[in-house]
Design a protein around this motif. Structure first.
Motif, PDB file in Angstrom:
ATOM      1  N   MET A  77      51.422  73.661  79.945  1.00  0.00           N
ATOM      2  CA  MET A  77      50.277  72.955  80.495  1.00  0.00           C
ATOM      3  C   MET A  77      50.705  72.055  81.643  1.00  0.00           C
ATOM      4  N   ILE A 114      54.321  62.234  77.753  1.00  0.00           N
ATOM      5  CA  ILE A 114      55.301  63.292  78.018  1.00  0.00           C
ATOM      6  C   ILE A 114      56.625  62.755  78.570  1.00  0.00           C
ATOM      7  N   ARG A 115      56.544  61.746  79.445  1.00  0.00           N
ATOM      8  CA  ARG A 115      57.754  61.079  79.933  1.00  0.00           C
ATOM      9  C   ARG A 115      57.530  59.580  79.853  1.00  0.00           C
ATOM     10  N   PHE A 126      63.051  68.787  73.807  1.00  0.00           N
ATOM     11  CA  PHE A 126      62.779  67.632  74.680  1.00  0.00           C
ATOM     12  C   PHE A 126      61.360  67.097  74.544  1.00  0.00           C
ATOM     13  N   CYS A 127      60.503  67.816  73.812  1.00  0.00           N
ATOM     14  CA  CYS A 127      59.055  67.634  74.004  1.00  0.00           C
ATOM     15  C   CYS A 127      58.361  66.865  72.881  1.00  0.00           C
ATOM     16  N   GLN A 141      48.557  74.949  75.041  1.00  0.00           N
ATOM     17  CA  GLN A 141      49.977  74.708  75.332  1.00  0.00           C
ATOM     18  C   GLN A 141      50.754  76.016  75.399  1.00  0.00           C
ATOM     19  N   THR A 146      48.891  77.319  79.495  1.00  0.00           N
ATOM     20  CA  THR A 146      50.179  77.710  79.996  1.00  0.00           C
ATOM     21  C   THR A 146      50.697  78.924  79.256  1.00  0.00           C
ATOM     22  N   HIS A 176      53.828  81.075  77.736  1.00  0.00           N
ATOM     23  CA  HIS A 176      55.188  80.809  77.271  1.00  0.00           C
ATOM     24  C   HIS A 176      56.026  82.080  77.446  1.00  0.00           C
ATOM     25  N   PRO A 215      56.551  78.376  82.687  1.00  0.00           N
ATOM     26  CA  PRO A 215      57.631  77.381  82.786  1.00  0.00           C
ATOM     27  C   PRO A 215      58.968  77.888  82.249  1.00  0.00           C
ATOM     28  N   GLN A 233      61.936  75.870  82.592  1.00  0.00           N
ATOM     29  CA  GLN A 233      62.609  74.611  82.183  1.00  0.00           C
ATOM     30  C   GLN A 233      64.067  74.555  82.634  1.00  0.00           C
ATOM     31  N   ASP A 238      57.762  75.078  85.468  1.00  0.00           N
ATOM     32  CA  ASP A 238      58.176  73.683  85.278  1.00  0.00           C
ATOM     33  C   ASP A 238      59.690  73.710  85.133  1.00  0.00           C
ATOM     34  N   ILE A 266      63.218  71.149  84.379  1.00  0.00           N
ATOM     35  CA  ILE A 266      63.752  69.835  83.994  1.00  0.00           C
ATOM     36  C   ILE A 266      65.206  69.760  84.460  1.00  0.00           C
ATOM     37  N   TYR A 298      64.894  64.785  83.361  1.00  0.00           N
ATOM     38  CA  TYR A 298      64.738  64.662  81.912  1.00  0.00           C
ATOM     39  C   TYR A 298      64.527  63.202  81.502  1.00  0.00           C
ATOM     40  N   ARG A 354      62.483  61.305  74.873  1.00  0.00           N
ATOM     41  CA  ARG A 354      61.319  60.814  74.149  1.00  0.00           C
ATOM     42  C   ARG A 354      61.677  60.529  72.696  1.00  0.00           C
TER      43      ARG A 354
HETATM   44  N1  SAH Z   1      53.357  73.783  76.968  1.00  0.00           N
HETATM   45  C1  SAH Z   1      53.960  73.762  78.223  1.00  0.00           C
HETATM   46  C2  SAH Z   1      54.452  72.416  78.667  1.00  0.00           C
HETATM   47  C3  SAH Z   1      53.667  71.199  78.464  1.00  0.00           C
HETATM   48  S1  SAH Z   1      54.410  69.698  78.984  1.00  0.00           S
HETATM   49  C4  SAH Z   1      55.156  74.693  78.189  1.00  0.00           C
HETATM   50  O1  SAH Z   1      55.667  75.014  77.157  1.00  0.00           O
HETATM   51  O2  SAH Z   1      55.623  75.035  79.225  1.00  0.00           O
HETATM   52  C5  SAH Z   1      54.559  69.934  80.744  1.00  0.00           C
HETATM   53  C6  SAH Z   1      55.951  69.906  81.251  1.00  0.00           C
HETATM   54  O3  SAH Z   1      56.509  68.616  81.161  1.00  0.00           O
HETATM   55  C7  SAH Z   1      56.959  70.785  80.519  1.00  0.00           C
HETATM   56  O4  SAH Z   1      56.872  72.117  80.884  1.00  0.00           O
HETATM   57  C8  SAH Z   1      58.267  70.167  80.915  1.00  0.00           C
HETATM   58  O5  SAH Z   1      58.787  70.727  82.091  1.00  0.00           O
HETATM   59  C9  SAH Z   1      57.912  68.728  81.172  1.00  0.00           C
HETATM   60  N2  SAH Z   1      58.475  67.859  80.124  1.00  0.00           N
HETATM   61  C10 SAH Z   1      58.159  67.852  78.822  1.00  0.00           C
HETATM   62  N3  SAH Z   1      58.902  66.940  78.165  1.00  0.00           N
HETATM   63  C11 SAH Z   1      59.713  66.367  79.077  1.00  0.00           C
HETATM   64  C12 SAH Z   1      60.725  65.371  79.017  1.00  0.00           C
HETATM   65  N4  SAH Z   1      61.052  64.809  77.869  1.00  0.00           N
HETATM   66  N5  SAH Z   1      61.337  65.014  80.164  1.00  0.00           N
HETATM   67  C13 SAH Z   1      61.019  65.601  81.346  1.00  0.00           C
HETATM   68  N6  SAH Z   1      60.075  66.546  81.451  1.00  0.00           N
HETATM   69  C14 SAH Z   1      59.430  66.940  80.344  1.00  0.00           C
END
Ligand code: SAH
Ligand code: SF4
Ligand code: F3S
Length: 488
Positions: free
Chosen positions: A1, A83-84, A196-197, A234, A283, A285, A310, A312, A351, A353, A384, A387
């Motif tokens: 997303m 998210i960040r 990371f999420c 997602q 999004t 996967h 994405p 990553q 996306d 990181i 990065y 979290r």
């Molecule tokens: N569901 C989507 C992502 C949702 S969050 C997927 O799986 O691709 C959107 C984006 O934020 C992620 O794709 C990632 O690149 C970024 N992100 C998520 N957690 C992060 C973190 N802890 N630090 C930096 N970027 C992060």
């Protein structure tokens, strides 16, 4: 997303919610005399924005009007993102500004919704004394009750997550729409646990929404004059419906042979509403996107040739630490399948990181080389940010210094800028079918729209208007925008 508020600016004319916005999305003016006024501001991803439209519908039913000026609101909602770290800091700074308005209007009530509410729960009330109400993403139906509680002078919290809630029966109030494109949530939550999420913790378990209710919403939008819907989740590729929204129940139902609707089936159903209704989705996967989905995109002209996929990272060891459950070779195979089945000009975005735990310089180079291999049309790029509570925070040290994360990020951006320009240049001389979203911000005599691959196109207005499909001959471009001339 994709997120609405990005760390990295995208240099485009576009200001809609699909791309970078420098300000949060806020509610419009819509209230009658004597009504209490709600101001709602949304941060984070499209999903959160879509949730604000559900919240507005619930509040409208309770008799609240909306305002675009928080200083005159009776109730201020911030629909937040975790998210960040920076996303959370933005909300805390915003609360300070709102505190000043509350001093002038002490009866103002302040509610925190969304992912930060879910992550911090009642702790939020201790940390930010001006907050009256904390409500997680699955508890919005409880808002009328919670408002009654705060009206009586108490604080209120509901952060219960659900295995079934999809708000399927609620017709969203379109908040910031251009009247041409709208979002439809097709699922909620996430079961993937990327290390990371924070999303699995803030949004709960994955569940899919009844396809009939999705179809009804899309048909209704088309009847109201909308020309494009974006299906949100997602991980849309794991959409599945067999009569239940609970994922476990769905799997059981599938086992005993109940008819099942998967994401490819859902795409086809929506595409068949009308050839004049464009379908987008986000999004995808990489582990779940199937050839069946790609063939469905190929089959229907109105399903847009654009996939947000994405990656990553471009390095298999880092991907494993991230718990993405695919490696570089798998990702490349999926990109090759997109190019083979849909075509070379299918838009692909990612996306990325930089500076994830233990990432070496060579591994970072693998990200750059993957970006060169795919030649993405567009990318959202982040350093990065650890979290609290995530698998990575528990298992790995956040050991890449900030300056190195940032330097790697800058390198990733340089490659992307070059590739965006290269991909846009490929459109020069071609005729693209553009859906007009409105007047260009820079020149009132120009229109702004998007082609199938999600590129922003600017062209002289002539007799065309918002909502028209126009064939545009592309004559020039920047890294973010195509410029052209309509042809009859
Ligand atoms: N569901 C989507 C992502 C949702 S969050 C997927 O799986 O691709 C959107 C984006 O934020 C992620 O794709 C990632 O690149 C970024 N992100 C998520 N957690 C992060 C973190 N802890 N630090 C930096 N970027 C992060
Ligand atoms: Fe987060 Fe991974 Fe789920 Fe995307 S798929 S929301 S990155 S856990
Ligand atoms: Fe979206 Fe941010 Fe939550 S990206 S799901 S609002 S943490």
């Amino acid at each position: 997303m994709q997120e609405l508020i990005k760390d990295i600016p995208v240099f485009s004319e576009s200001t809609d919610s699909k791309s970078c916005a420098t300000a949060p999305i806020i509610s419009k003016e819509n209230s009658q005399n004597g009504q209490r006024k709600l101001y709602i501001e949304s941060y984070g991803c499209q999903m959160n924005f879509s949730d604000s439209e559900i919240v507005s519908a619930i509040m409208q039913k309770e008799g609240f009007g909306t305002t675009s000026n928080y200083a005159e609101a009776d109730l201020v909602f911030l629909n937040t993102c975790s998210i960040r770290e920076k996303a959370e800091q933005t909300v805390r700074n915003r609360l300070k500004e709102i505190q000043a308005a509350k001093k002038k209007k002490p009866e103002m009530l302040i509610g925190i919704l969304g992912c930060m509410a879910e992550r911090l729960k009642s702790k939020f009330l201790e940390e930010e004394k001006i907050v009256d109400l904390v409500v997680g993403p699955d508890a919005y139906r409880d808002l009328p009750m919670l408002i009654k509680t705060v009206d009586q002078g108490q604080k209120a919290v509901n952060v219960l997550l659900s295995r079934e809630e999809t708000y399927a029966d609620i017709s969203p109030v379109r908040l910031n729409s251009n009247g041409v494109s709208a979002f439809i949530s097709i699922m909620r939550g996430c079961d993937n646990m990327c290390s990371f999420c924070v999303v699995p913790f803030t949004r709960g378990r994955e569940r899919s929404r009844d396809p009939e209710s999705i179809l009804a919403e899309a048909r209704q939008l088309f009847a109201e004059g909308y020309k494009e819907v974006t299906l949100l989740g997602q991980n849309v590729d794991s959409y599945k419906w067999a009569g239940e929204s609970d994922k476990k129940a769905t799997e059981e139902a599938e086992k005993v042979g109940k008819p099942t609707v998967n994401f490819a089936n859902l795409l086809a159903l929506i595409a068949e509403i009308s050839p004049d209704l464009r379908v987008r989705f986000s999004t995808s996967h990489p582990k779940d996107i199937t050839d069946e989905v790609l063939y469905t995109i190929k089959k229907y002209e109105n399903i847009c040739n654009y996939i947000h996929l994405p990656a990553q990272s471009g390095n298999s060891r880092v991907l494993e630490l991230m718990n993405r459950t695919y490696d570089r070779a798998w990702y490349i195979d999926r990109v090759d399948a997109i190019r083979r089945i849909i075509g070379q000009d299918c838009g692909i975005s990612t996306d990325m990181i930089t500076g994830f735990c233990t990432e070496t310089e060579e591994e970072h180079q693998d990200t750059l080389s993957l970006m060169e291999y795919v030649s993405y049309d567009f990318a959202y790029m982040f350093a990065y940010s650890e979290r609290p509570g995530t698998l990575a925070a528990k298992k790995y040290a956040d050991d890449i210094p900030l300056d190195i994360k940032k330097r790697r990020l800058a390198e990733v951006i340089v490659v992307q800028q070059r590739n965006s320009l290269k991909r846009n240049q490929m459109s020069i001389g071609k005729i693209e079918k553009v859906l007009v979203e409105g007047i260009s911000k820079r020149n009132p005599n120009d229109l702004k729209g998007r082609d199938s691959s999600n590129k922003v196109v600017i062209f002289p207005k002539k007799h065309y208007k918002k909502g028209d499909y126009v064939n545009v001959l592309i004559k020039d471009c920047s890294a973010a925008t195509l410029f052209g001339e309509s042809i009859e």
